[in-house]
Design a protein around this motif. Structure first.
Motif, mmCIF file in Angstrom:
data_model
loop_
_atom_site.group_PDB
_atom_site.id
_atom_site.type_symbol
_atom_site.label_atom_id
_atom_site.label_comp_id
_atom_site.label_asym_id
_atom_site.label_seq_id
_atom_site.Cartn_x
_atom_site.Cartn_y
_atom_site.Cartn_z
ATOM 1 N N THR A 209 17.692 91.609 14.651
ATOM 2 C CA THR A 209 16.317 91.952 14.988
ATOM 3 C C THR A 209 15.824 90.965 16.043
ATOM 4 O O THR A 209 16.478 89.957 16.338
ATOM 5 N N THR A 210 14.674 91.245 16.601
ATOM 6 C CA THR A 210 14.102 90.322 17.595
ATOM 7 C C THR A 210 13.951 88.931 17.007
ATOM 8 O O THR A 210 14.254 87.924 17.666
ATOM 9 N N GLU A 211 13.520 88.858 15.767
ATOM 10 C CA GLU A 211 13.340 87.556 15.125
ATOM 11 C C GLU A 211 14.685 86.874 14.882
ATOM 12 O O GLU A 211 14.838 85.672 15.121
ATOM 13 N N GLN A 212 15.662 87.631 14.415
ATOM 14 C CA GLN A 212 16.979 87.042 14.160
ATOM 15 C C GLN A 212 17.611 86.489 15.426
ATOM 16 O O GLN A 212 18.328 85.493 15.388
ATOM 17 N N PHE A 213 17.352 87.121 16.548
ATOM 18 C CA PHE A 213 17.942 86.675 17.802
ATOM 19 C C PHE A 213 17.407 85.305 18.213
ATOM 20 O O PHE A 213 17.982 84.635 19.054
ATOM 21 N N LYS A 214 16.293 84.898 17.584
ATOM 22 C CA LYS A 214 15.699 83.608 17.898
ATOM 23 C C LYS A 214 16.194 82.481 17.003
ATOM 24 O O LYS A 214 15.845 81.313 17.222
ATOM 25 N N TYR A 215 16.989 82.793 15.986
ATOM 26 C CA TYR A 215 17.400 81.764 15.036
ATOM 27 C C TYR A 215 18.225 80.673 15.709
ATOM 28 O O TYR A 215 19.026 80.944 16.601
ATOM 29 N N TYR A 216 18.027 79.454 15.238
ATOM 30 C CA TYR A 216 18.786 78.319 15.774
ATOM 31 C C TYR A 216 20.266 78.435 15.470
ATOM 32 O O TYR A 216 21.104 78.198 16.338
ATOM 33 N N PHE A 217 20.570 78.747 14.207
ATOM 34 C CA PHE A 217 21.955 78.743 13.753
ATOM 35 C C PHE A 217 22.433 80.159 13.457
ATOM 36 O O PHE A 217 21.656 81.016 13.042
ATOM 37 N N SER A 218 23.704 80.408 13.646
ATOM 38 C CA SER A 218 24.276 81.730 13.440
ATOM 39 C C SER A 218 24.459 81.991 11.951
ATOM 40 O O SER A 218 25.337 81.405 11.311
ATOM 41 N N GLY A 219 23.624 82.851 11.392
ATOM 42 C CA GLY A 219 23.718 83.169 9.974
ATOM 43 C C GLY A 219 22.671 82.505 9.118
ATOM 44 O O GLY A 219 22.644 82.712 7.902
ATOM 45 N N ALA A 220 21.795 81.699 9.720
ATOM 46 C CA ALA A 220 20.716 81.044 8.978
ATOM 47 C C ALA A 220 19.384 81.425 9.600
ATOM 48 O O ALA A 220 19.291 81.684 10.797
ATOM 49 N N THR A 221 18.335 81.454 8.784
ATOM 50 C CA THR A 221 17.026 81.923 9.241
ATOM 51 C C THR A 221 16.157 80.781 9.760
ATOM 52 O O THR A 221 14.977 80.679 9.439
#
Length: 353
Positions: A209-221
């Motif tokens: 999602t747009t928000e997930q694409f902003k996460y610092y780490f791959s697989g963490a929120t």
């Protein structure tokens, strides 16, 4: 032989022992599971992959999801990527050894398993409960070794090799330290991901999602970075302060401790695309030469500078990263293609057909 220096800046198939949920096709994302790799009458676990999309994907660069580092998609850059298939896991020691055993160049035998983190090493042999040595990621590989492996794996599977490789120098350890490597246009064989492909996959691709694409780490929120000891990374990756238990601790780990070194792939949560360990465990070689990325350009399938530079791109951070941010999906590392370290491995990808 180079050794690890703390903080060195190089910067559902629900299977209980894997601990990583598989991705699924939602009808419009173009995500398709690829089975584990099989050859010579054997199927190798933890070697599956995911086709990330069926049509080209375009990413408009933005500061919103690059945080302190620009990554491959800085504001002002537009990147279009062709469909590709990415390994769900970092290449395991078992797979590497099965492919590389018996390989020779110039009368010298290439290392079938160049890893430091093995069952015979006093520093790294004590794994956490439930982990198996053969499923730890291969490390101690040069960039040349990784490219050579890709060709050798393609040969095993009857695919067209992705590289033309002329080996020039092999070390006493059996690592390739100098070679001429050129890509083969249109090849369907295994290869290293480009930096843009790696980051797109690490962010979850179209499944994010747009928000997930902003996460610092791959697989963490994680959307807010707090400190070098970041508990948010515990969910998704192995780094310096959680390698002893999987949970962030205050003290430094010691050589010989259980958990010191690499960990079995797939033990942490996958990202939106079903890919594991893209933050932490081992740094991963990408194909590209390392250089500054222009913030004002429109490119399709970029693969880095066309002229030779000093270093190749590394991504993802590792178990030895003493600053959690080194494991961020926008953080860019680099190293000489002849370097080998106990925290440096790779994953494979190939063009979608």
């Amino acid at each position: 032989m180079k050794k690890f220096v703390k903080g060195l800046l190089l910067a559902t198939f629900a299977v209980a022992m894997i601990g990583c949920k598989a991705s699924t096709d939602d009808g419009n994302g173009g995500y398709y599971e690829q089975p584990d790799i099989s050859f010579d009458g054997k199927t190798f676990k933890l070697t599956g992959s995911v086709q990330l999309m069926t049509t080209a994907a375009t990413v408009e660069g933005s500061k919103d999801y690059n945080h302190q580092n620009t990554g491959a998609f800085p504001k002002g850059r537009t990147v279009t990527l062709s469909p590709f298939i990415m390994g769900k896991y970092e290449v395991t020691q078992e797979l590497y050894e099965a492919v590389m055993t018996g390989k020779t160049e110039g009368g010298k035998t290439l290392a079938a398993n160049p890893s430091y983190c093995t069952s015979t090493s006093e520093a790294y042999k004590n794994m956490l409960p439930g982990e198996e040595q053969k499923y730890r990621p291969v490390e101690g590989v040069t960039w040349y070794d990784a490219c050579y492996f890709c060709n050798a794996l393609s040969e095993k599977l009857g695919l067209t090799k992705a590289y033309n490789i002329t080996v020039e120098t092999v070390s006493t350890n059996g690592n390739i330290t100098k070679a001429t490597v050129t890509p083969v246009a249109g090849a369907n064989g295994y290869r290293l991901p480009t930096e843009a492909e790696w980051e797109y996959a690490a962010r979850g691709g179209k499944k994010a999602t747009t928000e997930q694409f902003k996460y610092y780490f791959s697989g963490a929120t994680t959307t807010n970075y707090s400190s070098s000891k970041n508990e948010d990374l515990d969910k998704a990756g192995w780094y310096w302060y959680n390698i002893k238990s999987g949970k962030t601790e205050s003290e430094d780990p010691s050589s010989g401790d259980a958990g010191y070194g690499t960990h079995q792939v797939g033990k942490k949560d996958a990202n939106a695309a079903g890919l594991c360990d893209m933050s932490g465990n081992v740094w991963e070689w990408c194909y590209d030469w390392y250089d500054d990325i222009s913030t004002k350009e429109t490119v399709t399938d970029p693969s880095g500078p066309s002229d030779a530079q000093s270093n190749r791109v590394l991504r993802g951070g590792s178990w030895g990263s003493s600053v959690a941010y080194f494991c961020a999906v926008s953080y860019r590392g680099h190293s000489s293609p002849a370097d080998r370290y106990n925290y440096l491995g790779f994953r494979v990808c190939r063009n979608a057909e």
